[in-house]
Design a protein around this motif. Structure first.
Motif, mmCIF file in Angstrom:
data_model
loop_
_atom_site.group_PDB
_atom_site.id
_atom_site.type_symbol
_atom_site.label_atom_id
_atom_site.label_comp_id
_atom_site.label_asym_id
_atom_site.label_seq_id
_atom_site.Cartn_x
_atom_site.Cartn_y
_atom_site.Cartn_z
ATOM 1 N N VAL A 163 0.350 -1.170 -0.330
ATOM 2 C CA VAL A 163 0.244 -0.088 -0.041
ATOM 3 C C VAL A 163 1.179 1.011 0.222
ATOM 4 O O VAL A 163 0.531 2.235 -0.394
ATOM 5 C CB VAL A 163 -1.233 0.258 1.081
ATOM 6 C CG1 VAL A 163 -1.601 -0.825 1.443
ATOM 7 C CG2 VAL A 163 -0.212 0.080 2.850
ATOM 8 N N ARG A 164 2.241 1.169 0.011
ATOM 9 C CA ARG A 164 3.211 2.475 -0.427
ATOM 10 C C ARG A 164 3.050 3.166 -1.672
ATOM 11 O O ARG A 164 2.606 2.820 -2.671
ATOM 12 C CB ARG A 164 4.540 2.050 0.038
ATOM 13 C CG ARG A 164 5.131 1.594 1.166
ATOM 14 C CD ARG A 164 6.139 0.797 1.088
ATOM 15 N NE ARG A 164 6.960 -0.689 0.509
ATOM 16 C CZ ARG A 164 7.924 -0.506 -0.012
ATOM 17 N NH1 ARG A 164 8.439 0.390 0.491
ATOM 18 N NH2 ARG A 164 7.903 -1.617 -0.773
ATOM 19 N N ASN A 165 3.350 4.028 -1.702
ATOM 20 C CA ASN A 165 3.764 5.113 -2.947
ATOM 21 C C ASN A 165 4.486 3.834 -4.289
ATOM 22 O O ASN A 165 5.382 3.512 -3.582
ATOM 23 C CB ASN A 165 3.156 6.347 -2.948
ATOM 24 C CG ASN A 165 5.079 7.196 -1.954
ATOM 25 O OD1 ASN A 165 5.758 6.658 -2.268
ATOM 26 N ND2 ASN A 165 4.322 7.765 -1.435
ATOM 27 N N HIS A 166 4.282 4.551 -5.223
ATOM 28 C CA HIS A 166 5.282 4.350 -6.177
ATOM 29 C C HIS A 166 6.441 4.551 -5.582
ATOM 30 O O HIS A 166 7.943 3.770 -5.985
ATOM 31 C CB HIS A 166 4.389 4.753 -7.677
ATOM 32 C CG HIS A 166 3.284 4.079 -7.486
ATOM 33 N ND1 HIS A 166 3.580 2.367 -8.024
ATOM 34 C CD2 HIS A 166 1.593 4.205 -7.935
ATOM 35 C CE1 HIS A 166 1.824 2.578 -8.578
ATOM 36 N NE2 HIS A 166 1.521 3.441 -8.126
ATOM 37 N N ALA A 167 6.760 6.103 -5.348
ATOM 38 C CA ALA A 167 8.072 6.683 -5.499
ATOM 39 C C ALA A 167 8.891 5.526 -4.140
ATOM 40 O O ALA A 167 10.056 4.982 -4.331
ATOM 41 C CB ALA A 167 8.039 8.196 -4.867
ATOM 42 N N VAL A 219 -5.357 5.011 -3.238
ATOM 43 C CA VAL A 219 -6.256 5.056 -4.286
ATOM 44 C C VAL A 219 -6.792 3.232 -4.476
ATOM 45 O O VAL A 219 -7.717 3.437 -5.302
ATOM 46 C CB VAL A 219 -5.540 5.376 -5.774
ATOM 47 C CG1 VAL A 219 -4.678 6.584 -6.255
ATOM 48 C CG2 VAL A 219 -4.492 3.524 -5.890
ATOM 49 N N MET A 220 -6.762 2.486 -3.067
ATOM 50 C CA MET A 220 -7.476 1.630 -2.949
ATOM 51 C C MET A 220 -8.998 2.059 -2.864
ATOM 52 O O MET A 220 -9.026 0.628 -3.596
ATOM 53 C CB MET A 220 -7.051 1.096 -1.038
ATOM 54 C CG MET A 220 -5.958 0.469 -1.363
ATOM 55 S SD MET A 220 -5.287 -0.083 0.579
ATOM 56 C CE MET A 220 -6.103 -1.786 0.530
ATOM 57 N N PRO A 221 -9.494 2.847 -2.330
ATOM 58 C CA PRO A 221 -11.440 2.967 -2.516
ATOM 59 C C PRO A 221 -11.634 2.720 -3.921
ATOM 60 O O PRO A 221 -12.079 2.521 -4.428
ATOM 61 C CB PRO A 221 -11.258 3.877 -2.005
ATOM 62 C CG PRO A 221 -10.396 4.574 -0.882
ATOM 63 C CD PRO A 221 -9.250 4.388 -1.485
ATOM 64 N N ILE A 222 -10.099 3.164 -4.723
ATOM 65 C CA ILE A 222 -11.123 3.044 -6.166
ATOM 66 C C ILE A 222 -10.704 2.137 -7.717
ATOM 67 O O ILE A 222 -11.050 1.123 -7.961
ATOM 68 C CB ILE A 222 -10.185 3.915 -6.884
ATOM 69 C CG1 ILE A 222 -10.543 5.592 -6.401
ATOM 70 C CG2 ILE A 222 -10.377 4.334 -8.685
ATOM 71 C CD1 ILE A 222 -10.146 6.684 -6.671
ATOM 72 N N GLN A 223 -9.109 1.556 -6.750
ATOM 73 C CA GLN A 223 -8.547 0.381 -7.384
ATOM 74 C C GLN A 223 -9.183 -1.013 -6.768
ATOM 75 O O GLN A 223 -9.063 -1.713 -7.513
ATOM 76 C CB GLN A 223 -6.818 -0.027 -7.801
ATOM 77 C CG GLN A 223 -6.842 1.753 -8.527
ATOM 78 C CD GLN A 223 -4.848 1.709 -8.940
ATOM 79 O OE1 GLN A 223 -4.359 1.216 -7.960
ATOM 80 N NE2 GLN A 223 -4.956 2.166 -9.764
#
Length: 117
Positions: free
Chosen positions: A30-34, A52-56
């Motif tokens: 759940v960490r960010n891409h960076a 973005v979990m609620p969306i993806q």
């Protein structure tokens, strides 16, 4: 300290490594891409930042990640376990039943889990 980050049923990092290798769970970072670019991720993990979990992760939504099987247990991790606990709560509210917070990437690695870059 880690009692603060617990969310629901327990799955040890060792059990997560074993079950991930057997294909029995979906592993989500759940960490960010960076952060993932800097440290790598657990081998086979999907990267779904908490923001973005609620969306993806919504099976009814247009941006749902098809690699997430809503019928399969999900193990989440982040850097320390705090964001993955938040992510577990998000998934539970969305109707996912078997969601586990296994802590941080270091917990995964110390339990014998491979890191990929």
């Amino acid at each position: 300290m880690f009692g603060l980050f617990t969310s629901g049923p327990k799955l040890s990092p060792q059990d997560a490594v074993t079950r991930a290798r057997a294909g029995e769970i979906t592993l989500i970072d759940v960490r960010n891409h960076a952060e993932v670019r800097m440290t790598g991720k657990a081998k086979g993990a999907l990267v779904v930042p908490l923001s973005v979990m609620p969306i993806q992760c919504d099976p009814k939504g247009p941006d749902f990640i098809a690699d997430i099987d809503p019928t399969k247990p999900i193990a989440l991790y982040c850097a320390s376990g705090a964001r993955s606990a938040q992510g577990a709560r998000v998934l539970k509210r969305m109707g996912f039943e078997q969601v586990y917070n296994i802590g941080g990437l270091t917990h995964w690695h110390r339990a014998g889990g491979e890191i990929e870059r």
